[in-house]
Write an enzyme that holds these catalytic residues in place. Sequence first.
Site, PDB file in Angstrom:
ATOM      1  N   TRP A   7       0.954  -1.211  -0.193  1.00 47.05           N
ATOM      2  CA  TRP A   7       0.071  -0.121   0.155  1.00 47.05           C
ATOM      3  C   TRP A   7       0.790   1.116   0.004  1.00 47.05           C
ATOM      4  CZ3 TRP A   7      -3.740   1.801  -2.140  1.00 47.05           C
ATOM      5  CH2 TRP A   7      -4.662   2.911  -1.491  1.00 47.05           C
ATOM      6  N   GLY A 131     -10.602   3.943   3.258  1.00 47.80           N
ATOM      7  CA  GLY A 131     -12.022   3.559   2.130  1.00 47.80           C
ATOM      8  C   GLY A 131     -11.479   2.268   1.450  1.00 47.80           C
ATOM      9  N   ALA A 135      -4.173  -2.242  -2.763  1.00 42.96           N
ATOM     10  CA  ALA A 135      -3.179  -1.969  -3.673  1.00 42.96           C
ATOM     11  C   ALA A 135      -3.182  -2.621  -4.809  1.00 42.96           C
ATOM     12  CB  ALA A 135      -2.130  -2.071  -2.788  1.00 42.96           C
ATOM     13  N   LYS A 186     -13.181  -3.095  10.613  1.00 42.52           N
ATOM     14  CA  LYS A 186     -13.674  -3.835   9.225  1.00 42.52           C
ATOM     15  C   LYS A 186     -12.688  -5.029   9.192  1.00 42.52           C
ATOM     16  CE  LYS A 186     -10.370  -2.007   6.462  1.00 42.52           C
ATOM     17  NZ  LYS A 186      -9.198  -2.859   5.584  1.00 42.52           N
ATOM     18  N   SER A 249      -7.796  -9.380   0.243  1.00 40.58           N
ATOM     19  CA  SER A 249      -7.771  -9.054   1.674  1.00 40.58           C
ATOM     20  C   SER A 249      -7.175 -10.124   2.473  1.00 40.58           C
ATOM     21  CB  SER A 249      -9.066  -8.891   2.228  1.00 40.58           C
ATOM     22  OG  SER A 249      -9.419  -9.074   3.613  1.00 40.58           O
ATOM     23  N   ARG A 250      -6.031  -9.815   3.331  1.00 38.32           N
ATOM     24  CA  ARG A 250      -5.129 -10.659   3.986  1.00 38.32           C
ATOM     25  C   ARG A 250      -6.155 -11.160   5.213  1.00 38.32           C
ATOM     26  NH1 ARG A 250      -0.547  -6.452   5.181  1.00 38.32           N
ATOM     27  NH2 ARG A 250      -1.142  -6.226   2.889  1.00 38.32           N
TER      28      ARG A 250
END
Length: 336
Positions: A7, A131, A135, A186, A249-250
């Site tokens: 990122w 948001g 990456a 989240k 998403s890790r």
Amino acid sequence: VLGAGTWGITLACLLADQGRAVTAWDIAPAVIDQLARDRSPTRLPHLRLPEALRVTPSLPEAMGGASTVVVVAPSHAVRGLCQTLRDERLLGEGVPLVLCSKGIEQDTLSLMTEVVAQELGAETPTVVLSGPSHAEEVSKQIPTAVVVAAEDPALAERIQALFNTDRFRVYTQSDVVGVELAAALKNVIAISAGACVGLGLGDNSLAALIARGLAEITRLGKRRGAHPETFAGLAGIGDLVVTAMSEHSRNRRFGRLMAQGRTAEEAQVEIGMVVEGVRTARAARAMSQREEIYMPITEAVVSVIDGHLPVSEAVDALMAKEPKPEIYMTLDDLRS
């Protein structure tokens, strides 16, 4: 840009592609050596570093003459980084920090803006960028929308102008606490979403989990003074959906691996990157207990991570809870 992971280096390239002089630093010399040698990050081989982007293992060199500092370190490393900036007097007066680190400090339960204020002073200009923005997609210039939150509208607009492009749309916000909590929490719900996938459950289960997860996030956010509307926006439902639904998403991958039988340690090793939701889950549970807020999904995630409850039993426990009204819940209900 402090933190040259996927990122951080993606944001550094985004800024440099607009003709700005950008320097990226990372605490791991091997990361900087690889970027300097190949001019492309290992995990994003399609991304080429622009000529305007320098990389350095020297924090003083990276900070020299900086007009804006983008912090993309893991949340547990933010305090130490701020202490170094303070002790070595590396941060120029009035230079804003753009916080991209998402988490709650486990020991103090501080948000990242609170960590900055504690270590660098409350007068340090601070902005939160958050948001739905993997990456892997931003680096390919896939259209993305994010939000920057600051108490000072002029500062938010300044950072908005810095990052906004025709492929990276930036909105402004003033609800800093809401954006930070949404960004951190989240990841916890995404772990539970991954667990649903790992168990082979269906879309109904996943949709219910995301919706009830958002309810947990909103309850805690309201108690901390956040605006409920924030959780219906990009930083809230937007980031939650992308993190809970995407294989980029890790945190989701971590939950899926645990449901497939890995321990928390084995799952983290297999992913090979920081899984923010692990530390955040424990911090969120502690914060919910302190604030007397009902967060059953978060509680279940912690029990699974710590090895106290198998994933399948955690699902059964959530489904067996006493039925309640969805919306018209009293304060006593929320605290039970």
